[in-house]
Design a protein around this motif. Structure first.
Motif, PDB file in Angstrom:
ATOM      1  N   GLU A   1       0.903  -1.096  -0.028  1.00 41.82           N
ATOM      2  CA  GLU A   1       0.069   0.046  -0.156  1.00 41.82           C
ATOM      3  C   GLU A   1       0.855   1.317   0.058  1.00 41.82           C
ATOM      4  O   GLU A   1       0.403   2.282  -0.396  1.00 41.82           O
ATOM      5  N   VAL A   2       2.039   0.836   0.386  1.00 46.10           N
ATOM      6  CA  VAL A   2       2.812   2.415   0.421  1.00 46.10           C
ATOM      7  C   VAL A   2       2.915   2.987  -1.005  1.00 46.10           C
ATOM      8  O   VAL A   2       2.836   4.455  -1.094  1.00 46.10           O
TER       9      VAL A   2
ATOM     10  N   LEU B   1       0.531   3.364  -3.150  1.00 47.46           N
ATOM     11  CA  LEU B   1      -0.694   4.151  -3.137  1.00 47.46           C
ATOM     12  C   LEU B   1      -0.388   5.501  -2.464  1.00 47.46           C
ATOM     13  O   LEU B   1      -0.949   6.349  -2.996  1.00 47.46           O
ATOM     14  N   ILE B   2       0.340   5.213  -1.352  1.00 47.27           N
ATOM     15  CA  ILE B   2       0.775   6.858  -0.595  1.00 47.27           C
ATOM     16  C   ILE B   2       1.444   7.493  -1.365  1.00 47.27           C
ATOM     17  O   ILE B   2       1.110   8.867  -1.569  1.00 47.27           O
TER      18      ILE B   2
ATOM     19  N   GLY C   1      -0.969   8.999  -4.120  1.00 54.03           N
ATOM     20  CA  GLY C   1      -1.610  10.130  -3.730  1.00 54.03           C
ATOM     21  C   GLY C   1      -0.727  11.435  -3.511  1.00 54.03           C
ATOM     22  O   GLY C   1      -1.068  12.677  -4.034  1.00 54.03           O
ATOM     23  N   ALA C   2       0.285  11.280  -2.790  1.00 55.32           N
ATOM     24  CA  ALA C   2       1.294  12.289  -2.714  1.00 55.32           C
ATOM     25  C   ALA C   2       1.467  13.057  -4.051  1.00 55.32           C
ATOM     26  O   ALA C   2       1.580  14.118  -4.157  1.00 55.32           O
TER      27      ALA C   2
END
Lengths: 279, 291
Positions: free
Chosen positions: A241-242, A244-245, A248-249
């Motif tokens: 999931e990192v 996806l972080i 998003g950023a």
């Protein structure tokens, strides 16, 4: 292969959103329609697989027509809203029509292209993708592309100069959607399974993120965005999931600081990239 | 055979659900009406509200503290979003699309940060009350009634603030013409931030109120967001009154249609209604009411 297909998909989204200013959320759903159409025609009606790829394009084209009318009439964020709703209808439709689509578990009842010859498949996908990218590029470098950009900047002005704006927008939307359909078919033959998550809103967001990060105003942005983001997410596959972080950023940062996307922004490579792609 | 009682039951359920939906949707419509932002992080704010409430309840043991801390924290988050993310974009030509993309980016970022930090497991939120009554064959769940009443109170308060106070006057002025409002001594930036905060706080309140019904997990906000999104489109973006009517109306339609079809299909029906209404009148129901 995946990378090529994604570049094609991102490219066709940029074709619609970046050039015609039609900010569509239905793109990935239409890509899914193409994928389902191709494999269902092969699996249920015994259509030759190569023909099914054309069918995918036609199916995506037909499926974009019901939403075309509002898309031509509405603007900006409103286009985003109706297409988002339409995409959700298609997505939920693939789950509900489980007798046809196999429901949530997906559809696998079809055979690979070229009898499963991976190398042949690879060359085929690459050539289709390159061909279609060139086709889109071809549309955009002549009068058609100029009018498209005029429409993006100001519909009224483009209209006043005697261009049939609805006709241009419709063709842009239909062409881009058909290409998404073909990309869907290629993806289905690459993965050999197709299931509803392929059509999900989160997938749409990934594609959009690639387009926006790459550079939404040039078809070359698709290559950049696709390679950069896809490459990044392959590298980060282990951390789940990192990634996806980070997306998003990136989406936030790029929107804030690079309105034209990374490929369109002022790095040293900018002028060269733009000479190549954004004529 | 579908009995009349079942239909009435579903209408009651629908009205309750509509109250919850209105709480989420009004925030969404408010921030569009005032600041022209289609806030894709509204679902994420809902989720943050749920999590803050969850932890506040764990620490303090009081549901009231949980609700208040959710409202405050999410208000601040909304305030920060406006100043840090939306304000720099305001002069852009494609403001409506950039702001949509940036809030989407923020939603993905925050949702997955929480996913990584706290994990994806569903956390059960204690029920406020288990009581239920039977009125003329219709069962009424006390908790849902309570949530409904809190929604009504919160929305009435908002309505009073907007129509009766100086702040509300400033908000209405900015929503109509921010430049003229600036000339009259209203600071639009501050009004945008306050409105964003209030809109966010409503999402946060909804997040903590609905937590006993939904349980809490990082992506919990997307489904309510999609529903609120439909409501807002049907009600007319920016029209609070239209949104209220649409929330109750659509919730009742959804409940009644769920007698015959699965919830996935009910969702499709709502989406179709939304597209038809948007095509017929881009301003939604709110466009008819105001003229």
């Amino acid at each position: 292969m995946q990378l090529f297909i994604i570049v094609l998909l991102v490219g066709s989204w940029i074709f619609i959103a970046g050039y015609f200013g039609i900010f569509t959320f239905a793109h990935v759903a239409l890509y899914g329609v193409g994928a389902y159409a191709a494999v269902l025609f092969v699996g249920e009606f015994g259509v030759p697989p190569l023909l099914s790829i054309l069918i995918a394009g036609v199916a995506a084209m037909l499926f974009c027509l019901p939403i075309a009318y509002p898309v031509l009439r509405l603007k900006g964020a409103y286009v985003g809203m109706v297409t988002l709703a339409y995409a959700e209808i298609i997505y939920r439709g693939t789950i509900i029509l489980r007798d046809v689509t196999g429901g949530p578990t997906g559809y696998t009842n079809f055979s690979p292209l070229f009898g499963g010859d991976q190398l042949l498949m690879y060359y085929f996908v690459v050539s289709v993708v390159v061909l279609l990218m060139i086709v889109q590029y071809g549309f955009l470098v002549n009068r058609f592309g100029l009018v498209a950009r005029a429409i993006r900047e100001s519909e009224e002005a483009a209209e006043m100069l005697g261009n049939n704006v609805p006709r241009y927008k419709l063709s842009g939307f239909v062409i881009g959607s058909a290409i998404a359909g073909v990309a869907g078919a290629l993806q289905a033959y690459t993965l050999l399974i197709i299931s509803p998550p392929m059509l999900q809103l989160s997938q749409m967001i990934e594609i959009m993120a690639m387009g926006i990060i790459g550079g939404p105003r040039m078809i070359g942005g698709a290559v950049f965005g696709g390679v950069a983001v896809f490459g990044l997410s392959e590298m980060l596959r282990d951390v789940g999931e990192v990634r996806l972080i980070i997306w998003g950023a990136l989406l936030v940062i790029v929107t804030l600081f690079f309105p034209n996307g990374l490929a369109g922004s002022d790095f040293g490579i900018r002028s060269r990239v733009q000479e190549l792609f954004d004529r | 055979m579908v009995s009349l009682e079942l239909i009435i039951q579903q209408i009651v359920n629908g009205v309750f659900f509509g109250g919850q939906l209105a709480l989420i949707a009004v925030g969404l419509t408010l921030i569009w009406g005032v600041a022209r932002v289609l806030n894709f992080s509204h679902g994420a704010l809902f989720m943050i509200g749920g999590f803050v409430g969850f932890f506040a309840l764990k620490i303090s043991g009081s549901i009231l503290v949980a609700i208040l801390s959710s409202i405050v924290v999410v208000f601040v988050v909304g305030w920060i979003i406006e100043y840090a993310l939306i304000e720099p974009l305001r002069d852009r030509e494609e403001f409506d699309i950039s702001s949509m993309v940036i809030t989407l980016g923020f939603a993905i970022f925050i949702e997955n940060t929480i996913l990584v930090e706290i994990g994806s497991s569903r956390r059960a939120f204690p029920q406020i009350t288990n009581a239920a009554w039977e009125v003329a064959g219709i069962s009424v769940n006390a908790q849902r009634l309570l949530i409904f009443l809190i929604s009504v109170v919160a929305l009435s308060l908002l309505f009073l603030v907007i129509t009766r106070t100086k702040l509300g006057l400033a908000i209405r002025a900015v929503s109509q013409d921010s430049e003229t409002a600036l000339l009259m001594g209203v600071r639009p930036k501050r009004i945008y931030a306050i409105t964003f905060g209030v809109s966010a706080a409503l999402a946060g309140l909804a997040g903590v109120l609905l937590a006993p019904l939904f349980a809490i997990y990082p992506s919990v906000g997307w489904y309510p967001f999609l529903l609120a999104f439909i409501v807002v489109m049907v009600g007319g973006l920016g029209s609070v009154r239209g949104t209220l009517i649409a929330a109750i109306g659509l919730a009742v339609i959804r409940s009644i249609s769920m007698i015959w079809v699965a919830s996935e299909t009910a969702m499709i029906i709502l989406f179709v209604i939304m597209i038809v209404i948007l095509v017929a009148t881009p301003d939604g129901i709110g466009g008819w009411i105001s003229g």
